[in-house]
Structures are given as structure tokens and as C-alpha cells.
Design a protein around this motif. Sequence first.
Motif, PDB file in Angstrom:
ATOM      1  N   THR A 111      43.402   9.680 -84.165  1.00 55.37           N
ATOM      2  CA  THR A 111      43.695  11.127 -84.189  1.00 55.37           C
ATOM      3  C   THR A 111      43.259  11.864 -82.915  1.00 55.37           C
ATOM      4  O   THR A 111      43.041  13.064 -82.953  1.00 55.37           O
ATOM      5  CB  THR A 111      43.067  11.861 -85.404  1.00 55.37           C
ATOM      6  N   CYS A 112      43.135  11.155 -81.808  1.00 56.47           N
ATOM      7  CA  CYS A 112      42.689  11.828 -80.587  1.00 56.47           C
ATOM      8  C   CYS A 112      43.858  12.089 -79.642  1.00 56.47           C
ATOM      9  O   CYS A 112      44.521  11.151 -79.211  1.00 56.47           O
ATOM     10  CB  CYS A 112      41.620  11.016 -79.862  1.00 56.47           C
ATOM     11  N   PRO A 113      44.090  13.358 -79.298  1.00 56.08           N
ATOM     12  CA  PRO A 113      45.162  13.647 -78.348  1.00 56.08           C
ATOM     13  C   PRO A 113      44.752  13.413 -76.896  1.00 56.08           C
ATOM     14  O   PRO A 113      45.596  13.424 -76.006  1.00 56.08           O
ATOM     15  CB  PRO A 113      45.446  15.130 -78.586  1.00 56.08           C
ATOM     16  N   LYS A 173      42.843  10.696 -75.604  1.00 58.06           N
ATOM     17  CA  LYS A 173      42.904   9.268 -75.254  1.00 58.06           C
ATOM     18  C   LYS A 173      42.207   8.992 -73.915  1.00 58.06           C
ATOM     19  O   LYS A 173      42.811   8.593 -72.932  1.00 58.06           O
ATOM     20  CB  LYS A 173      44.353   8.791 -75.196  1.00 58.06           C
ATOM     21  N   CYS A 174      40.912   9.202 -73.895  1.00 60.30           N
ATOM     22  CA  CYS A 174      40.171   9.098 -72.633  1.00 60.30           C
ATOM     23  C   CYS A 174      39.801   7.662 -72.274  1.00 60.30           C
ATOM     24  O   CYS A 174      39.350   7.391 -71.172  1.00 60.30           O
ATOM     25  CB  CYS A 174      38.913   9.950 -72.700  1.00 60.30           C
ATOM     26  N   ALA A 175      39.955   6.725 -73.230  1.00 56.00           N
ATOM     27  CA  ALA A 175      39.489   5.357 -72.946  1.00 56.00           C
ATOM     28  C   ALA A 175      40.453   4.633 -72.001  1.00 56.00           C
ATOM     29  O   ALA A 175      41.671   4.838 -72.051  1.00 56.00           O
ATOM     30  CB  ALA A 175      39.358   4.587 -74.251  1.00 56.00           C
ATOM     31  N   GLN A 221      33.725  15.241 -85.275  1.00 54.27           N
ATOM     32  CA  GLN A 221      34.634  15.307 -84.118  1.00 54.27           C
ATOM     33  C   GLN A 221      33.954  14.859 -82.824  1.00 54.27           C
ATOM     34  O   GLN A 221      32.730  14.862 -82.713  1.00 54.27           O
ATOM     35  CB  GLN A 221      35.120  16.745 -83.943  1.00 54.27           C
ATOM     36  N   CYS A 222      34.800  14.532 -81.867  1.00 57.87           N
ATOM     37  CA  CYS A 222      34.310  14.115 -80.553  1.00 57.87           C
ATOM     38  C   CYS A 222      33.853  15.344 -79.773  1.00 57.87           C
ATOM     39  O   CYS A 222      34.516  16.387 -79.770  1.00 57.87           O
ATOM     40  CB  CYS A 222      35.431  13.405 -79.804  1.00 57.87           C
ATOM     41  N   LEU A 223      32.738  15.186 -79.070  1.00 60.59           N
ATOM     42  CA  LEU A 223      32.188  16.306 -78.297  1.00 60.59           C
ATOM     43  C   LEU A 223      33.137  16.741 -77.181  1.00 60.59           C
ATOM     44  O   LEU A 223      33.075  17.876 -76.716  1.00 60.59           O
ATOM     45  CB  LEU A 223      30.832  15.915 -77.704  1.00 60.59           C
TER      46      LEU A 223
HETATM   47  S1  SF4 Z   1      35.899   9.249 -76.944  1.00 58.01           S
HETATM   48 FE1  SF4 Z   1      36.606  11.257 -77.686  1.00 58.01          FE
HETATM   49  S2  SF4 Z   1      38.138  11.938 -76.187  1.00 58.01           S
HETATM   50 FE2  SF4 Z   1      37.847   9.741 -75.863  1.00 58.01          FE
HETATM   51  S3  SF4 Z   1      39.435   8.762 -77.083  1.00 58.01           S
HETATM   52 FE3  SF4 Z   1      37.595   8.849 -78.398  1.00 58.01          FE
HETATM   53  S4  SF4 Z   1      37.773  10.778 -79.535  1.00 58.01           S
HETATM   54 FE4  SF4 Z   1      39.212  10.859 -77.803  1.00 58.01          FE
END
Ligand code: SF4
Length: 643
Positions: free
Chosen positions: A298-300, A302-304, A491-493
Motif C-alpha cells: 500500500t505504499c505509493p 516505493k522508496c526501496a 504508517q511509514c514515517l
Molecule cells: S519504507 Fe516507507 S516509503 Fe519506503 S516503501 Fe516502505 S512504506 Fe514506502
Amino acid sequence: MESKYSGYMGRVVMYDLSTQTLTDYPWSDRERELFIGGKTMASKIMLDNFTGQEKPFSEENLIVITTGPLTGTGAPSSSRFNISTLSPQTLITTSSNCGGRFGWYLKKAGFDALILKGKCPEHSWLEINNDKFVMHNADDLWGLKTGETQEALQEKHKMPNGKLMKYGQLAIGPAGENQVLYASVISDERASGRGGVGAVFGWKNLKAITVRGNKTVPVKDPEKTKQWIIKWDKYIKSHPLTGNQLPRLGTAGLVSSMQMRGMLSSKNYNYGKYEHFDKVNGETLAEDFNIVNKGCLTCPMKCARTVEVNGKPVKGPELETLGLLGGGILNPNLADILKWNYEIDELGMDTISASSTLAYAMEANEKGLWKNGLEFGKTDNISQIWDDVAHRRGIGAELADGSKRLSEKYGGKEFAIHSKGMELAAYEPRRAVGQGLGYAVSNRGGCHLNGGYLVIVEGLGLYTNPLTHHAKADFTMLFQNLMETISASGQCLFTSYAFFPGFLITRPNGVITTIANKAIPFIGGVLRLINRVSPALALHLPVFHHTKIFSYALGMPMTFGKYIRTGERSYNVERLVNSKFGVNASWDTLPKRLTDTPQDPNNPKTKVPLETLKKTYYKARGWDQNGLPTKHTLRKLGLGEYC
Ligand code: SF4
């Protein structure tokens, strides 16, 4: 205990690893309102169960795995889960936030949180299938790396037709088994890295957990929730940081900005710039090595990054690893960093602490304090070093204890770059003094995120004066509070990066941005007022979508002010847990290199004025001079029972 709020599965359970018994842990709707979930919930559970006498490696230590109420609702970047425990590295609480699928499936199994106590009588892995908990012998998994373990678990989760079941998993590697003090837990490719949670798993003989379930996360108003998520996703994707920089370059994209601002730690924090930064930055990573972007559920954003190591697609390094294994040890070879990053994850260790401890050891060797053969720029044997650390062989056995303990043994405390025993990330705080305060006061030790991540206004988003102490303490408190509630929600920071309107980022020299940057040092009083009267701010901000989702998805009333106050409560609960283990102002420190030695010998301001910052920070937080919450503060936060 069922909840009147959606988003929650309504069950928190405690599982005794010694006796394999499962009991329900009481958790009321009042506690859901006050502590939300995630790390905050874990801190409250630890506060109620720890006396201050517990040891990290003991049956009394708890591993508290929590989800947030937004996990499973489809909210952006909401698949996070948290592991909290008493850290063997810092001897106080640690929390480690992680992506991967585990949290999602823990909720599908019907649980908001899982508390583990006791110790498995033999090497074990735990299988959870809805209400059913089964402990298996793990002798066949013991000794395997994290990837190998997860592959072996896959074999155990195949249906008779050969198809893979849908499930989430956690695993430790050899480092956890051998109690390396900064051992991690890996879930898919993501890491619960910091504070040595993997070592506690290892001590408890717990190699892995898998979880599957078929329940659905309830959502209060599915239509409104869906509409809000679409709007929020769109906003995130249109923001220059969350819609461009993070997806394009990942956190690695910050290396160049940090270099420009003198914030890129180099040679074990001797300097703030690295001459070969362009060989190890996000742009080079994207051009020469990145195969594809990946992200958590569910992450828009996609930082990886996915990169190739030995012909295999694997997770790429984050900014912190690039900084610490690049300039940190004077290594300009990006291919080496990718390989080491993969090796460290596979062995199950925290890349930040592993890298920073190595840099300390190199400097100790250079200064003749500890003759260990490690040298800055000499990198031919580093892969072997990681393996030795994870298996506690040779000097690896010593490196496994981290830089704080090494400096106590060999000397060089002034250049052992840690706070409360946890090594700092790659952001050089002598050029971002607010971040320096954050590192020092962070509840889990030298953490840039738990510290408030003030670098974002000190040069990585906005460009306010990075050397002034004015307003930094109040800003730190505000950001810490906001991020606490984001994390508690599941949620992600990184969703907070979109907090500043995009035009401030894209037009750094624009009139409004210039005014904002100049004004920030003068608005400490305003921020103090916001922090103080936060519940009165019964409003929602257009740049902060996190608040409205609470009423749509959970049916829980939330405003911006209440959100801040919830985070403030969270920070104080964590501090209370730590105070049971002796934490006070004397623990909120940085190594002397950062507080006493100017980064630029010609500019005495390029060091962290920590004592000045701490004084204002404690006052802003309503803490006494000893850095502990006053009775008034606790009562204000609904924590009067802990006075
Ligand atoms: S670390 Fe955070 S920003 Fe990166 S993909 Fe996962 S949820 Fe998304």
C-alpha cells in the motif's frame, strides 16, 4: 476484548514461549484512544509490565510485536509493524519499525498485538494460523542466514498442490543466534534493524515466526475511506519529496544534498564531506545499479531499491548505509557497499550500528588504542569481518558489542559515535544542530527519526539556519510528536515528508521559501504555544491527511491538535519506561567530537550546543532539569496514575 472502533481486530495476546500457553491481554477502547497502537501501545505494555529490574537476555524480557489500526485499511504506506523490547545494546527500551507483510497478516490472523515472554526450551520457530499457535523445532533452521531461513519456511508453507500459502514471516540470522548486540529481525527484505531485537529473539531460542489468517480488517466507512485514500495517494505522488525524490532515488537521493551542506559524515564523523561522494550517491546508484523500485504494501512512494549482487536481485542500501560504508570508512566503491549491505542483512545485523562500529575500530587502530588491523580505506577483508561479527569470531566477537562498549574498553569515547549506546545514522549534526539534539534525547538512543528528523528543515527540505539553536528544541518536540502518532497508526514515517507544501521544496530561492527559512528561528514561541495548547487545535490541515482518515476508517474522532497530543503522550510513556531503567538527563548525550570539536576549525559554531538545546527542550516538554516528566505533565497527558 472487542472494540467499538474499526481498524482494530480487538485482540491483544500474550504467548509464553516457555510453556506454549496463549492468554488474552486486556486492552480497552480507552487505551486505544490514548495510545492508538504500534510503538506507543508497546511502550504502555512495557510500562505496565517492567519493574526496572529486568535484563534484556532474560525470560522476563518481553518482545512486543504491534500493528497500527490503519494497517490493513489500505491507507498509504500502512503495512508497518513494530517490535519493541528491552535492548541488549542500550539496556533500555527499543522499538524497531518494519515494512514487509508480517503486520498485515498478523491482523488477518485477528491480532492487534502479540506479546512474547519466557524462552523456548529448544531452538524453535512459531507458526500462527488464525487462533492456532504451534511451536516447531528449528534445529534445521539454526545457523541459516535470514534469506535461507525464509526460503526454508516457504517450503513449509506449500499447499499439497505446490502453491504457496499467503503468509507473513520474520526471521533472524546467525547474528541474532549469537547475540550480536545489534542483531536485526528480517521480514521479507525489510529489517527491524535497530536496538538488537534480533539478539533477544536469539537468546529466547526463537528463530522465526510465520503468520497467516483469513480475517478482514473492519473499516468504518469504506466509501469515504477509499475516497480519502485516493486523494491522499494523489497528494503524495504530486509532492516533490514523496512523489519524485523518494521514488526516483530512494533515501539514497539525500547523499548529494548532505554533501553540499556539510552534513555527510565522513571518516567516522571527523568531517562533514566526502571527496568521492558522487561515486556512492543516489544518482550513481540509480544509473549504474538500480534494477527496479520496490515498496512495502500500500505504499505509493516505493522508496526501496532493488540491485544486483552476484547476479541476484537484492535490496539496495539506504542513505545511512551509503554514508557510513562510503565516506564513513573512506570507501568509494559502491559495488562493495551493495554487497556488504546484502551480507549484513543476510547475517541479520543492523547496517548502521555495524558500519559505525567498524569506523570506530578503524580510528581506534589508527590512534594506536586498539591494534586490530582495520584501516580506513582498506576494504579487502570487510566481508569476512561481517561474518566474524555475526559468528562472534576473532575481533568480530568484540565488534559484536558495538562502539560504546569498545570505547569503554580501549578508550576513544570522544569518537565512539553513539547516544545511549546506539550508533548514529550518517547525518552529521555539527551542521544540523537540531538533529544533534534529536540524536541525544531520542528515547531509543542515537536515532535520526525518533530524534525528530530536524535535518529536514536544516538543509534537506527547507534551508533554515542549521547552526542556530533558536526554535530547534520546539521544532524537535513537534516533529517527534507528529511522527510518534504516524508510527502508532501503523504508517511509514516518510508520509510526513509531504508536510511542507511542495513549492517550498521546489523553489528554494523563492520569496516565500526565503521568508520561511529566515522566520523559522524566530517562531520557537509560536511552536511552544502550539505544543502547549494542542488539544484546542480542533482542525485539520490540508497538507496533513493523517488526521481525517481516523474518523473515516476507524470511527475515532481525531484533529491535528489531538494528533500532536497523542504523540506527546507516546514520547512520555517511552521516557517513563526508560526512567525505570535509570534514564535521566545524564543519558541524553553525544560524543565530545560532536559537542566540543568544531567541524570547521575556523567556525566555532559548527558544533552541537547540546546543553543549551537540552535546557529549552526539557522546558518545552514539561520535564524537570533531570530530564523526567513532571507530575503536571503526566496528569496533563492522562498519565496521572504514573505520578
Ligand atoms: S519504507 Fe516507507 S516509503 Fe519506503 S516503501 Fe516502505 S512504506 Fe514506502
